[in-house]
Design an enzyme around this catalytic site. Structure first.
Site, mmCIF file in Angstrom:
data_model
loop_
_atom_site.group_PDB
_atom_site.id
_atom_site.type_symbol
_atom_site.label_atom_id
_atom_site.label_comp_id
_atom_site.label_asym_id
_atom_site.label_seq_id
_atom_site.Cartn_x
_atom_site.Cartn_y
_atom_site.Cartn_z
ATOM 1 N N CYS A 219 -9.731 -2.900 -10.544
ATOM 2 C CA CYS A 219 -9.194 -1.855 -9.979
ATOM 3 C C CYS A 219 -7.793 -2.105 -9.359
ATOM 4 C CB CYS A 219 -10.163 -1.098 -8.991
ATOM 5 S SG CYS A 219 -10.696 -2.249 -7.608
ATOM 6 N N ARG B 127 -15.035 2.675 -1.612
ATOM 7 C CA ARG B 127 -15.082 1.391 -1.114
ATOM 8 C C ARG B 127 -14.987 1.638 0.298
ATOM 9 N NH1 ARG B 127 -9.578 -1.769 -1.584
ATOM 10 N NH2 ARG B 127 -8.727 -0.129 -0.365
ATOM 11 N N ARG C 163 -10.077 4.554 -1.804
ATOM 12 C CA ARG C 163 -9.821 3.813 -0.794
ATOM 13 C C ARG C 163 -9.820 4.386 0.631
ATOM 14 N NH1 ARG C 163 -5.591 2.007 -4.312
ATOM 15 N NH2 ARG C 163 -5.317 -0.430 -4.542
ATOM 16 N N ARG D 191 2.053 -10.242 -0.845
ATOM 17 C CA ARG D 191 2.164 -8.936 -1.902
ATOM 18 C C ARG D 191 3.343 -7.991 -1.292
ATOM 19 N NH1 ARG D 191 -3.887 -5.763 -1.621
ATOM 20 N NH2 ARG D 191 -2.386 -3.762 -2.229
ATOM 21 N N GLU E 73 -11.719 -10.161 -4.844
ATOM 22 C CA GLU E 73 -10.359 -10.193 -4.619
ATOM 23 C C GLU E 73 -9.843 -11.458 -3.650
ATOM 24 O OE1 GLU E 73 -9.199 -6.759 -2.725
ATOM 25 O OE2 GLU E 73 -10.957 -6.604 -1.483
ATOM 26 N N ASP F 125 -4.941 -8.247 -4.284
ATOM 27 C CA ASP F 125 -5.119 -9.224 -3.447
ATOM 28 C C ASP F 125 -5.382 -10.531 -4.138
ATOM 29 O OD1 ASP F 125 -4.684 -8.313 -0.915
ATOM 30 O OD2 ASP F 125 -6.577 -7.018 -1.304
ATOM 31 N N HIS G 160 0.853 -0.988 -0.022
ATOM 32 C CA HIS G 160 0.081 0.000 0.009
ATOM 33 C C HIS G 160 0.806 1.182 -0.106
ATOM 34 C CE1 HIS G 160 -3.309 -2.859 0.790
ATOM 35 N NE2 HIS G 160 -3.765 -1.936 0.126
HETATM 36 C C1 PEP Z 1 -6.920 -4.834 -4.872
HETATM 37 O O1 PEP Z 1 -6.781 -5.868 -4.095
HETATM 38 O O2 PEP Z 1 -6.517 -5.300 -5.924
HETATM 39 C C2 PEP Z 1 -7.234 -3.827 -4.363
HETATM 40 C C3 PEP Z 1 -7.689 -2.779 -5.430
HETATM 41 O O3 PEP Z 1 -7.342 -3.055 -3.012
HETATM 42 P P1 PEP Z 1 -6.274 -2.969 -2.411
HETATM 43 O O4 PEP Z 1 -4.829 -2.956 -3.299
HETATM 44 O O5 PEP Z 1 -6.444 -1.448 -1.491
HETATM 45 O O6 PEP Z 1 -6.124 -4.146 -1.411
HETATM 46 MG MG MG Z 2 -7.494 -5.605 -2.106
#
Ligand code: PEP
Ligand code: MG
Length: 588
Positions: A513, A341, A305, A476, A442, A466, A198
């Site tokens: 996304c 979201r 987000r 990740r 996800e 995810d 993130h």
């Molecule tokens: C994802 O998991 O692809 C997503 C868009 O959400 P985040 O990256 O905030 O977990």
């Molecule tokens: Mg995610």
């Protein structure tokens, strides 16, 4: 060449956010503090006690000064955190026990206060009460400061940049990154982390070049080094030579001229060469980014987000504050859709707000995160739902639930939404009665049983960041397994196709996304698979739009077919890259 210049050293990592940055380094790390331990003769015990008292006083004055500064800049609520620290310094149990420890062990005060303090920290840490556990971290902070005052060691960290710097760290938690002054941040380089951590997502959204997974660069860099971050190729050059700077200067100029052309082209509509419209939306982390999304020609916000509203704060945003943020966003977007979201806390996004009771878990990405957390914290969730609903009276707002694992969870989330609607109706507060609520896909279980989510979802949005991590079982954030994190893994591509199929059969739009959507090499394949709406970091939008504009739907479908029939992720990526480079060649 300047003969006094330190030697150039190059590190290779993972290119995480494009661009080239160059400047002095700022090392961000918690300073290790050493605690001396030695015997003192009993006639020195009195002077040790005096040292202790002056250190308590000095620490108190420092904390009070920080409190005043925070109060002036952030307000009384934030400043109150330091009251707990001040209380620790007055704690008679801690002070008395330290003095008794000195008398019985005849050791120096640093060693005794550290031992006593750590006994308390350990005891607090084991109590099943979040408030008391929080006190353990207050005590730890105060103890470090006390030791620094007793020993003269500095605690200074580089988190307040007064001048433009490249931040180098072992790792940066999202809440730490929120603390960095963005006006002075040139680039980021970290030992740990993956492309979809993130912190990196935030860097990308701010157009800050970043390289992660560099091994131990933070240990090898010295505070007065100069660093060059190459976020295109994933390199960090420490103390670059004049020749290297010249070479990178040219690369930077070349990219700048291409970016300029791409930005100019991005004002054209987003459609393929043969006229198929592709919706290009923007991912944002705050209301302030909406303007940029508009400027860059986004068709809306595909992912807001919202947890970033308070990730760096010590207090929860109220319903009214949230409402304002969502309303401002949708008003800025001026009629375009905004997908909000609900809070995706947990995983690497741990909030320090005590009321939220977030604690470290051994498998945070498989734990108490996102919708799981919200469903378990009714008031917290309802407050957000009410704020989103109220904002929906001002524009095209849609709601999206993160981390849905199956139909029962989705049903529960929708029940909370109905409760929030009932409350607002009862209070006579307007909202959009037809507000769409969709699910993020996800988690592999949601993808596999996507048809079971059709009834409760108005749309699907694939969270590939995810989805890939869970599908391939690859953290990740972990650079040691980053090579396994492959968006072109056949399992990923087949899963995307399966979600598109379920969406079509259930008459639900499927968008994407995750970061995959912003990778222009992968975009033709995604479109060929049948995804017609992509949500990406605003800075990546011009390049993606150019690729969309320079291909036909037939070409995209052929690429998707190739990807679905091949078993090797490297070959698939290679084929997609050839196509992409061919299209980009026309820009040079
Ligand atoms: C994802 O998991 O692809 C997503 C868009 O959400 P985040 O990256 O905030 O977990
Ligand atoms: Mg995610």
């Amino acid at each position: 060449m300047d003969s006094n210049k330190a030697e150039e050293v190059e590190f290779t990592g993972i290119a995480a956010s494009p661009g080239i940055a160059h400047g002095p380094v700022s090392l961000l790390r918690e300073k290790k503090i050493s605690v001396p331990k030695y015997k003192v003769s009993s006639d020195r015990l009195e002077s040790e006690t005096e040292r202790f008292e002056s250190a308590l006083l000095a620490t108190r004055m420092q904390i009070q000064a920080i409190r005043d500064e925070v109060q002036a800049s952030l307000g009384e609520d934030e400043a109150r955190i330091f009251d707990a620290h001040l209380l620790v310094l007055e704690d008679q149990a801690l002070i008395g026990e330290t003095i008794r420890e000195m008398e019985s062990s005849v050791e120096n005060v640093e060693s005794c206060v550290w031992r006593v303090g750590n006994r308390y920290i350990e005891a607090f840490g084991q109590i099943d009460d979040e408030y008391l556990r929080e006190r353990a971290s207050d005590l730890r902070d105060v103890l470090r400061r006390l030791i620094s005052n007793l020993t003269g060691q500095s605690l200074e960290n580089a988190d307040r940049l007064s001048d433009k710097h490249v931040v180098v760290a072992h790792d940066i938690a999202p809440s730490d990154s929120a603390m960095i002054d963005k006006n002075h941040l040139l680039g980021l380089a970290t030992d740990a982390g993956g492309k979809t951590s993130h912190t990196v997502i935030v860097a990308r959204s701010m157009n800050i070049p970043a390289v992660v997974g560099l091994g131990n660069v933070s240990e090898q860099i010295k505070p007065d080094d100069i660093v060059l971050v190459d976020g295109f190729e994933g390199r960090v050059v420490v103390n670059p030579s004049d020749a290297t700077l010249y070479r990178y200067g040219k690369i930077k100029d070349e990219h700048a001229s291409i970016t300029k052309r791409l930005i100019a082209l991005s004002q054209n509509v987003s459609q393929t060469k043969d006229g198929h419209p592709i919706q290009l939306m923007a991912n944002i982390e705050s209301e302030h980014e909406a303007k940029r999304a508009i400027d860059i020609g986004a068709d809306g916000i595909g992912l807001f987000r919202t947890e970033y509203l308070f990730l760096n704060s010590k207090v929860l945003p109220t319903e009214d504050q949230q409402y304002e943020a969502y309303k401002n966003t949708v008003e800025t977007m001026n009629g375009l859709p905004v997908v909000i979201r609900t809070f995706d806390l947990g995983g690497d996004k741990i909030s320090n707000i005590p009321e939220l009771g977030m604690i470290g878990e051994s498998n945070p990405f498989l734990g108490y995160r996102a919708i799981r957390y919200c469903l378990d914290n009714a008031e917290f969730f309802t407050t957000q739902l009410r704020a989103i609903l109220r904002a929906s009276a001002h524009g095209d707002i849609r709601i999206m639930y993160p981390m849905i694992s199956g139909a029962a969870e989705l049903e529960q989330a929708n029940e909370y939404l109905e409760i929030a609607k009932d409350q607002l109706r009862g209070e006579g507060i307007p909202f959009n009665e037809n507000l769409s609520a969709g699910s993020m896909i996800e988690i592999p279980s949601a993808a596999t049983a996507c048809d079971t989510l059709v009834a409760g979802s108005s749309f699907f949005s694939i969270g590939s960041n995810d989805l890939i991590q869970y599908l391939i079982a690859v953290d990740r954030l972990n650079d040691r397994v980053a090579h396994l994190y492959e968006p072109t893994h056949p399992a990923v591509i087949r899963t995307l196709a399966q979600v598109v199929k379920a969406g079509r059969e259930g008459d639900r739009e499927v968008s994407i996304c995750g970061e995959m959507a912003g990778d222009p090499v992968l975009v033709p394949m995604l479109i060929g698979l049948g995804i017609e709406s992509l949500s990406i970091a605003p800075g990546l939008l011009p390049n993606v739009k150019f690729v969309v504009q320079s291909m036909t739907l037939k070409e995209a479908k052929d690429l998707a077919e190739m990807a679905l029939s091949d078993s090797d992720s490297t070959t698939i990526y290679g084929n997609l890259l050839v196509f992409y480079e061919e299209r980009m060649a026309s820009l040079y």
